[in-house]
Write a protein that holds these residues in place. Structure first.
Motif, PDB file in Angstrom:
ATOM      1  N   ILE A  49      -3.069   2.980  -9.848  1.00 49.33           N
ATOM      2  CA  ILE A  49      -2.157   1.953  -8.452  1.00 49.33           C
ATOM      3  C   ILE A  49      -3.683   1.469  -8.269  1.00 49.33           C
ATOM      4  O   ILE A  49      -2.733  -0.086  -7.441  1.00 49.33           O
ATOM      5  CB  ILE A  49      -2.035   4.137  -7.765  1.00 49.33           C
ATOM      6  N   LEU A  50      -4.784   1.676  -8.776  1.00 52.21           N
ATOM      7  CA  LEU A  50      -5.842   0.981  -8.084  1.00 52.21           C
ATOM      8  C   LEU A  50      -6.112  -0.459  -8.204  1.00 52.21           C
ATOM      9  O   LEU A  50      -6.105  -1.529  -8.250  1.00 52.21           O
ATOM     10  CB  LEU A  50      -7.117   1.940  -7.869  1.00 52.21           C
ATOM     11  N   SER A  51      -5.550  -0.142 -10.681  1.00 57.04           N
ATOM     12  CA  SER A  51      -6.013  -1.396 -10.705  1.00 57.04           C
ATOM     13  C   SER A  51      -4.469  -2.928 -10.466  1.00 57.04           C
ATOM     14  O   SER A  51      -5.032  -3.967  -9.663  1.00 57.04           O
ATOM     15  CB  SER A  51      -5.808  -1.664 -12.143  1.00 57.04           C
ATOM     16  N   GLN A  52      -3.316  -2.037 -10.286  1.00 55.21           N
ATOM     17  CA  GLN A  52      -2.449  -2.795  -9.486  1.00 55.21           C
ATOM     18  C   GLN A  52      -2.200  -3.960  -8.353  1.00 55.21           C
ATOM     19  O   GLN A  52      -2.055  -4.697  -7.713  1.00 55.21           O
ATOM     20  CB  GLN A  52      -0.766  -2.169  -9.719  1.00 55.21           C
ATOM     21  N   LEU A  53      -3.183  -2.822  -7.589  1.00 52.96           N
ATOM     22  CA  LEU A  53      -4.142  -3.699  -5.988  1.00 52.96           C
ATOM     23  C   LEU A  53      -4.501  -4.256  -6.342  1.00 52.96           C
ATOM     24  O   LEU A  53      -4.603  -5.740  -5.391  1.00 52.96           O
ATOM     25  CB  LEU A  53      -3.838  -1.986  -5.116  1.00 52.96           C
ATOM     26  N   MET A  54      -5.858  -4.477  -7.779  1.00 55.99           N
ATOM     27  CA  MET A  54      -6.361  -4.912  -7.670  1.00 55.99           C
ATOM     28  C   MET A  54      -6.306  -6.307  -8.348  1.00 55.99           C
ATOM     29  O   MET A  54      -6.890  -7.379  -7.760  1.00 55.99           O
ATOM     30  CB  MET A  54      -7.917  -4.577  -8.282  1.00 55.99           C
ATOM     31  N   LEU A  55      -4.512  -6.289  -8.297  1.00 55.34           N
ATOM     32  CA  LEU A  55      -4.681  -7.593  -9.604  1.00 55.34           C
ATOM     33  C   LEU A  55      -3.825  -8.481  -8.965  1.00 55.34           C
ATOM     34  O   LEU A  55      -3.882  -9.695  -8.822  1.00 55.34           O
ATOM     35  CB  LEU A  55      -3.926  -7.240 -10.929  1.00 55.34           C
ATOM     36  N   ARG A  56      -3.051  -7.303  -7.465  1.00 57.04           N
ATOM     37  CA  ARG A  56      -1.446  -7.629  -6.793  1.00 57.04           C
ATOM     38  C   ARG A  56      -1.841  -8.337  -5.591  1.00 57.04           C
ATOM     39  O   ARG A  56      -1.366  -9.259  -4.808  1.00 57.04           O
ATOM     40  CB  ARG A  56      -0.554  -7.039  -7.532  1.00 57.04           C
ATOM     41  N   GLY A  57      -2.902  -7.894  -5.160  1.00 53.64           N
ATOM     42  CA  GLY A  57      -3.243  -7.195  -3.725  1.00 53.64           C
ATOM     43  C   GLY A  57      -2.427  -6.823  -3.036  1.00 53.64           C
ATOM     44  O   GLY A  57      -1.537  -5.931  -3.182  1.00 53.64           O
ATOM     45  N   GLU A  58      -3.135  -6.773  -1.837  1.00 55.56           N
ATOM     46  CA  GLU A  58      -1.929  -6.500  -0.414  1.00 55.56           C
ATOM     47  C   GLU A  58      -0.740  -6.366  -1.166  1.00 55.56           C
ATOM     48  O   GLU A  58      -0.029  -7.371  -0.629  1.00 55.56           O
ATOM     49  CB  GLU A  58      -2.357  -6.396   0.827  1.00 55.56           C
ATOM     50  N   MET A  59       0.150  -5.043  -0.565  1.00 52.94           N
ATOM     51  CA  MET A  59       1.609  -5.210  -0.444  1.00 52.94           C
ATOM     52  C   MET A  59       2.158  -3.966  -0.156  1.00 52.94           C
ATOM     53  O   MET A  59       0.966  -3.171   0.337  1.00 52.94           O
ATOM     54  CB  MET A  59       1.690  -5.050  -1.648  1.00 52.94           C
ATOM     55  N   PRO A  60       3.179  -4.549   0.496  1.00 52.36           N
ATOM     56  CA  PRO A  60       4.167  -2.759   1.470  1.00 52.36           C
ATOM     57  C   PRO A  60       4.330  -1.509  -0.071  1.00 52.36           C
ATOM     58  O   PRO A  60       4.054  -1.902  -1.336  1.00 52.36           O
ATOM     59  CB  PRO A  60       5.473  -3.076   1.954  1.00 52.36           C
ATOM     60  N   VAL A  61       4.900  -0.445   0.633  1.00 52.02           N
ATOM     61  CA  VAL A  61       4.230   0.459  -0.163  1.00 52.02           C
ATOM     62  C   VAL A  61       5.711   0.776  -0.978  1.00 52.02           C
ATOM     63  O   VAL A  61       5.663   0.811  -2.484  1.00 52.02           O
ATOM     64  CB  VAL A  61       4.307   1.997   0.636  1.00 52.02           C
ATOM     65  N   GLY A  62       6.516   0.656  -0.513  1.00 51.12           N
ATOM     66  CA  GLY A  62       8.060   0.073  -1.547  1.00 51.12           C
ATOM     67  C   GLY A  62       7.944  -1.165  -2.708  1.00 51.12           C
ATOM     68  O   GLY A  62       8.640  -0.370  -3.913  1.00 51.12           O
ATOM     69  N   LYS A  63       7.346  -1.738  -2.728  1.00 51.78           N
ATOM     70  CA  LYS A  63       7.029  -3.053  -2.968  1.00 51.78           C
ATOM     71  C   LYS A  63       6.186  -2.774  -4.821  1.00 51.78           C
ATOM     72  O   LYS A  63       6.324  -2.838  -5.394  1.00 51.78           O
ATOM     73  CB  LYS A  63       6.441  -4.346  -3.004  1.00 51.78           C
ATOM     74  N   LEU A  64       4.603  -1.572  -3.925  1.00 50.94           N
ATOM     75  CA  LEU A  64       4.058  -1.087  -5.031  1.00 50.94           C
ATOM     76  C   LEU A  64       5.086  -0.011  -5.616  1.00 50.94           C
ATOM     77  O   LEU A  64       4.848   0.265  -7.238  1.00 50.94           O
ATOM     78  CB  LEU A  64       2.961  -1.063  -4.445  1.00 50.94           C
ATOM     79  N   ALA A  65       6.008   0.666  -5.385  1.00 46.05           N
ATOM     80  CA  ALA A  65       6.527   1.359  -5.706  1.00 46.05           C
ATOM     81  C   ALA A  65       7.737   0.884  -6.680  1.00 46.05           C
ATOM     82  O   ALA A  65       7.213   1.846  -8.361  1.00 46.05           O
ATOM     83  CB  ALA A  65       7.521   2.583  -4.879  1.00 46.05           C
ATOM     84  N   GLY A  66       7.792  -0.432  -6.746  1.00 47.13           N
ATOM     85  CA  GLY A  66       9.010  -1.174  -7.461  1.00 47.13           C
ATOM     86  C   GLY A  66       7.735  -1.533  -8.773  1.00 47.13           C
ATOM     87  O   GLY A  66       8.277  -1.213  -9.926  1.00 47.13           O
ATOM     88  N   PHE A  67       6.961  -1.807  -8.970  1.00 41.97           N
ATOM     89  CA  PHE A  67       6.009  -2.536  -9.628  1.00 41.97           C
ATOM     90  C   PHE A  67       5.863  -1.294 -10.873  1.00 41.97           C
ATOM     91  O   PHE A  67       5.632  -1.378 -11.640  1.00 41.97           O
ATOM     92  CB  PHE A  67       4.667  -3.033  -9.068  1.00 41.97           C
ATOM     93  N   LEU A  68       5.362   0.143 -10.079  1.00 44.34           N
ATOM     94  CA  LEU A  68       4.781   1.155 -10.957  1.00 44.34           C
ATOM     95  C   LEU A  68       5.653   1.518 -11.396  1.00 44.34           C
ATOM     96  O   LEU A  68       6.091   3.056 -12.023  1.00 44.34           O
ATOM     97  CB  LEU A  68       3.883   2.191  -9.835  1.00 44.34           C
ATOM     98  N   GLY A  69       7.309   1.620 -11.156  1.00 40.21           N
ATOM     99  CA  GLY A  69       8.312   2.263 -11.431  1.00 40.21           C
ATOM    100  C   GLY A  69       8.055   3.983 -11.042  1.00 40.21           C
ATOM    101  O   GLY A  69       8.524   4.607 -11.632  1.00 40.21           O
ATOM    102  N   MET A  70       8.058   3.662 -10.026  1.00 44.60           N
ATOM    103  CA  MET A  70       7.595   5.745  -9.114  1.00 44.60           C
ATOM    104  C   MET A  70       8.618   5.440  -7.972  1.00 44.60           C
ATOM    105  O   MET A  70       8.418   4.665  -7.609  1.00 44.60           O
ATOM    106  CB  MET A  70       6.178   5.675  -8.879  1.00 44.60           C
TER     107      MET A  70
END
Length: 146
Positions: A49-70
């Motif tokens: 989770i942290l590394s994806q935020l570090m790579l992709r920057g700030e984002m909404p929870v839903g978008k992060l969930a989509g990237f992570l497949g969670m």
């Protein structure tokens, strides 16, 4: 079905269940990463989770969930733990119902400290999977299964 009717379904087909096999493999891989990362003070799921935020920057929870497949609910539980450690910050988005998630300076520091442990786990997983297993994982990830 009454007690007199015979059940002719071949339940042995469930022994080759793709869902079971993928979940077992995922748990084994996660345990491997967690065993390497234990010394860093962070779990593999938290690092991801942290590394994806570090790579992709700030984002909404839903978008992060989509990237992570969670699932959003699973991610929200994980984010609460990261926020308690002050590794992430949250704020309302333009839509007040959407929370924005960002990594903090301490969160970036944790990723930097944990990265060598993650790298060791990545190398061992790569060796264990072999070229065919790595290719199969990448292929599965690239397919839209849901």
């Amino acid at each position: 079905m009454t007690s007199r009717e015979s059940d002719t379904t071949d339940y042995m087909a469930a022994a080759g269940c793709f869902c079971l096999a993928s979940r077992q493999a995922a748990r084994k891989i996660t345990r491997l990463y967690d065993s390497h990362m234990q010394e860093s003070g962070i779990r593999a799921t938290q690092f991801t989770i942290l590394s994806q935020l570090m790579l992709r920057g700030e984002m909404p929870v839903g978008k992060l969930a989509g990237f992570l497949g969670m699932e959003r609910t699973t991610l929200t539980r994980n984010l609460a733990l990261l926020e308690a450690e002050r590794w992430i910050s949250t704020r309302p988005g333009e839509d007040p119902r959407a929370r924005m998630i960002a990594i903090t300076a301490p969160g970036r520091g944790m990723v930097r400290r944990a990265f060598p442990f993650w790298s060791m786990a990545q190398a061992q997983a790569g060796k264990m999977l072999g070229a065919d297993g790595q290719a199969a994982l990448k292929l599965l990830d690239s397919r839209s299964l849901g």
